[in-house]
Design an enzyme around this catalytic site. Sequence first.
Site, mmCIF file in Angstrom:
data_model
loop_
_atom_site.group_PDB
_atom_site.id
_atom_site.type_symbol
_atom_site.label_atom_id
_atom_site.label_comp_id
_atom_site.label_asym_id
_atom_site.label_seq_id
_atom_site.Cartn_x
_atom_site.Cartn_y
_atom_site.Cartn_z
ATOM 1 N N SER A 246 0.845 -1.195 0.000
ATOM 2 C CA SER A 246 0.000 0.000 0.000
ATOM 3 C C SER A 246 0.873 1.235 0.000
ATOM 4 O O SER A 246 2.061 1.178 0.313
ATOM 5 C CB SER A 246 -0.851 0.020 1.259
ATOM 6 O OG SER A 246 0.001 0.218 2.381
ATOM 7 N N LYS A 247 0.242 2.323 -0.350
ATOM 8 C CA LYS A 247 0.986 3.572 -0.394
ATOM 9 C C LYS A 247 1.512 3.926 0.996
ATOM 10 O O LYS A 247 2.638 4.372 1.148
ATOM 11 C CB LYS A 247 0.096 4.695 -0.898
ATOM 12 C CG LYS A 247 0.869 5.989 -0.982
ATOM 13 C CD LYS A 247 0.111 7.081 -1.628
ATOM 14 C CE LYS A 247 0.998 8.310 -1.720
ATOM 15 N NZ LYS A 247 0.267 9.478 -2.140
ATOM 16 N N ARG A 248 0.651 3.714 1.999
ATOM 17 C CA ARG A 248 1.046 4.104 3.348
ATOM 18 C C ARG A 248 2.333 3.409 3.783
ATOM 19 O O ARG A 248 3.230 4.026 4.324
ATOM 20 C CB ARG A 248 -0.089 3.838 4.337
ATOM 21 C CG ARG A 248 0.105 4.623 5.580
ATOM 22 C CD ARG A 248 -1.133 4.772 6.471
ATOM 23 N NE ARG A 248 -2.388 4.328 5.919
ATOM 24 C CZ ARG A 248 -3.041 3.248 6.366
ATOM 25 N NH1 ARG A 248 -2.540 2.516 7.338
ATOM 26 N NH2 ARG A 248 -4.197 2.927 5.847
#
Length: 491
Positions: A246-248
């Site tokens: 994920s981006k996070r």
Amino acid sequence: MTEVRVRFPPSPTGYLHIGGARTAIYNWLFAKQHNGKLILRIEDTDAERSTQESIQGILDGLEWLGVTWDEGPYFQSEFANDHVATAKKLLDSGHAYKCFCTKEELDAKREAAAAAKGDYRYDKTCRGLSAEEAAEKEKQGLPYVVRFKAPEGDGAVGFDDKVYGRVERSYDDIEDFVIVRSNGKPLYLLCNVVDDIRDRITHIIRGQDGLVNTPRQILIYEALGVTAPVFAHMPLTLDLKKAKISKRSHGEIVAVQFYRQHGFLPWALCNFLVLLGWSTTDDQEIFSREEMINAFSLERINRANSIFNYRKGDPKFFTDPKAINMNAHYLRTMPVEELAPLVKEEFVADGIWDAAYDNDKKEWFLKTLDLIRDRFHTLKDFAQAGRAYFADDYEFQPKTVKKNILKHPDLKEWLPQLAERFEEISDFTKEEVERVTREFATALDIKPGIPINGIRASVTGQLAGPGLFDVVLAIGKERVIERMKKVAQLY
Ligand code: GLU
């Protein structure tokens, strides 16, 4: 036979993620293989989270990847009337009912279930309301949601997933789920089905995260008297620690955009993404578009989650090394005429494009790209590690200067002297340059490697590269001599 119709329905709440791109590519391959249609639908019902920027990013990303669609983009928000009308149809046919339970009532029941360590399911208080009772409550202006009447008794709703095989969910597990909110807005679960029916979708190829919705969606199809499409859910892509990428947690490397900015070739990225979760029987890894269209099959999508091999902060690899190697493979083997316009784009952006590369220097340009690409991994390398061939503002790798220039203080004199010998060569061929260089070393009684490595360092700034005499020829007599004469500047 009915036409194969698949869809890619992204929610435009961020950039195009590589997981989403893989879904799009699988759908595209499947459509192409069956001479079918790929429908692009932007699922923008969540007005607060959907953005124009995201829509544009998704369209650009797909276009760059070469994932072409045959219909759309349709916008889910434009079909709100359809969604509302279908909910009404389900109410009218007795497959759904209005539920007037308040949030407080439901919360209290949920808490009581939690306290008793039991599972909470809506207790169907309103399912038994007569038409008159419901009408009366509505007349009083009480807010309500619309719930779908899940089947009761023993039994299960099931389907044959093309990837996971038989999937069943027992009726006990399915509560009377909400299909329209109290503000009158139909829920995504319903809209998605309504749109797939309208778009005459025959196969739904989507991420495994959609699997939780599928049994309930099949119940909706049944209630509407429509045959459900074929489903194929794809495994997730996890990182080395088995966490969803994920981006996070992984940053920009999950965005398609990132690969474009880092000099990837679109098909190399597609090829890599397809293999993240799919393989052939014979372990073939490199496919042309046509080969991939022929070879692809839903049945050979892996059930196991795929692993994106990326170590955050690894200085050696800025993303999964397999992706980089795949890109390098295409970059080094594609017809150089096809590579040239891509490099041109990089050079124009960098300000080192010379119009002559399209005219008088075209032959030289193509030959030089071919010579230097053997060690390159991305399009960025041409303007970076390969810069010295095209511009004078190339960088000197500090470790190279240290090892191949500074370590030999005499090179300060030797290289300019050797440059003068080069000036005297009338027939400036590889063989002549080599002969003169070796004679020079013999006369000084030094290893030929010393001037050879020194020339490479001074004229390219790099430690490694193609054969030195090929390099000298490619950069050209004049520029080589000029650069060798300036070696003192490096001390
Ligand atoms: N809009 C959904 C998503 O982006 C699509 C789910 C589906 O394919 O049905 O996850």
